[in-house]
Design an enzyme around this catalytic site. Structure first.
Site, PDB file in Angstrom:
ATOM      1  N   GLY A   1      -4.680  -0.734   5.435  1.00 19.92           N
ATOM      2  CA  GLY A   1      -3.376  -1.373   5.579  1.00 19.92           C
ATOM      3  C   GLY A   1      -2.263  -0.535   4.967  1.00 19.92           C
TER       4      GLY A   1
ATOM      5  N   ASP B   1      -5.502  -7.797  -5.645  1.00 15.80           N
ATOM      6  CA  ASP B   1      -6.775  -7.242  -5.164  1.00 15.80           C
ATOM      7  C   ASP B   1      -7.952  -7.633  -6.066  1.00 15.80           C
ATOM      8  OD1 ASP B   1      -5.500  -6.076  -3.025  1.00 15.80           O
ATOM      9  OD2 ASP B   1      -5.186  -4.168  -4.033  1.00 15.80           O
TER      10      ASP B   1
END
Ligand code: S3P
Length: 431
Positions: free
Chosen positions: A95, A316
């Site tokens: 991404g 994350d």
């Protein structure tokens, strides 16, 4: 691929590891090296699949890049030296590659096509397409530009003032990279402060950027010059061992060279709130990114609430935090984390589904999850769903599971931590 038998039934964890290079910073070092003029050398680059995708995209744009293990040399042609690619730019699973690359290509007067794997094809792109189109780029893609494959024809851009609808460092960075090529000033305002590696890197390459709280501005037309980038270790990789040493009995692990940028250290704050035993020793700053070593020992943990401005600082790390919470006393609530639904997988679903298979008491909520701690885990067959961080979280879960654990799709871990199993093995103590 056959499911991988994970390490289980260990006595403790003990030893020292050097955490591999930061993924976000490794991507940016190659990107800035490619748009700057002159040679850039990158030390402690992360040779994970995501960052290798970034190198391959810039090679297709005509940049000479040499990578040997953790050393990278980029012969920067300057932004005007990028060339129209003859092939599709394949971003793989990354991404960060696709979104930041769109910001760079938005100002280039040529045509490119961007595509990636199955996971990338499900990730939202309108959040980047909309501001870049407002600046003057022509971008189209499947479902009106929401999904890959995307095509971009860049051109003359004008600076904008843009308030991000979601807290995203990738979107902020794409707009700033386009802003560096625009007429006038570009300002991005974030709902919550996100990682600031792009801002730091603009300065490292000799550019100017103004940051004031949640607002960041750049002026167009600046010249960037190649430099040396020393990449600190990735705190998002270190997080798996911070967790492991905290929850496996009788453990002491030293993590050396961990990036300690305050926009990334939410995991340390949360572990502190939960009662973890950590000793942090900062290194004298040898680059524009702070770093240090962390010694972590087993501790009795308690549940907590994670929300608001803390979320982007540990976005994350939520899969591994969920695992830690299964072993803490009491309840842990994670909210304001809807963004988890559009990561490499829908991480609310994948975390809940996979941890439940091992016996965890965890449920999904509208914007996060609720975990009831103090639950012993058992064996089973689990899957990464092709998501590196889900795979690593499950490998840490296996360490404390009573019974054998098999992991499907374990190769996904190569995206960000190719030496993960070697490092884990080196810390493991059996009877
Ligand atoms: C990243 C930003 C974050 C993070 C991703 C890396 C970056 O994504 O989850 O792993 O390098 O800028 P978002 O910008 O989508 O929040």
């Amino acid at each position: 691929m056959e499911a991988k038998k994970l390490i289980t039934n260990i006595t403790s964890l003990s030893g020292t590891i050097n955490v591999p290079g930061d993924k976000s910073i490794s991507h940016r070092a190659v990107m800035f090296g490619s748009i700057a003029t002159g040679r850039t050398t990158v030390e402690n680059f992360l040779p994970g699949e995501d960052c290798l995708s970034t190198i391959s995209c810039f090679q297709k744009l005509g940049v000479r890049i040499r990578q040997e293990g953790t050393s990278v040399t980029v012969e920067g042609p300057g932004i005007e030296g990028l060339q129209e690619p003859k092939e599709i730019l394949d971003v793989g699973n990354s991404g960060t590659t696709i979104r930041l690359l769109m910001g760079i290509l938005a100002g280039r007067p040529f045509h490119s096509i961007l595509a990636g794997d199955e996971s990338i094809a499900k990730r939202p792109m309108t959040r980047v397409v909309r501001p870049l189109a407002e600046m003057g780029a022509t971008i189209d893609g499947r479902m009106g530009g929401e999904y890959t494959p995307l095509s971009i024809k860049g051109g003359a851009l004008k600076g904008i003032g843009y308030t991000l609808p979601v807290a995203s460092a990738q979107v902020k960075s794409a707009i700033l990279l386009a802003g560096l090529q625009s007429d006038g000033i570009t300002t991005v305002v974030e709902p919550e402060k996100t990682r600031d590696h792009t801002e730091r890197m603009i300065r490292m390459f000799g550019g100017r950027v103004e940051a004031d709280g949640k607002s960041v501005s750049v002026e167009g037309g600046q010249k960037l010059t190649g430099t040396h980038v020393l990449v600190p270790g990735d705190i998002s990789s270190a997080a798996f061992f911070l967790a492991a040493a905290s929850i496996v009995p009788d453990s002491t692990v030293v993590l050396q060279n961990v990036g300690l940028n305050p926009t990334r250290t939410g995991i340390i704050d949360v572990l502190g709130m939960m009662g973890a035993d950590m000793d942090i020793c900062g290194q004298p700053e040898s680059s524009s990114e702070p770093s240090g070593s962390i010694t972590v020992k087993t501790a009795g943990l308690r549940g907590t609430v994670i929300e608001g401005g803390l979320i982007p600082r540990l976005i994350d790390e939520i899969p591994i935090i969920a695992l830690i919470a299964t072993q803490a006393e009491g309840r842990t609530v994670i909210k304001d984390a809807k963004e988890l639904k559009v990561k490499e997988t829908n991480r609310i679903d994948t975390v809940v589904t996979e941890l439940r298979k091992l016996g965890a008491d965890i449920e999904a909520s509208e914007d996060g999850m609720v975990i009831h701690g103090g639950t012993p885990l058992h064996g089973g067959t689990v899957s990464s769903h092709g998501d590196h961080r889900i795979g690593m979280m499950l490998a840490i879960a296996a360490l404390i599971s009573k019974g054998e654990v098999y992991l499907e799709d374990s190769e996904a871990i190569n995206v960000s931590y190719p030496t993960f199993f070697e490092h884990l093995q080196s810390l493991t103590v059996h009877d």
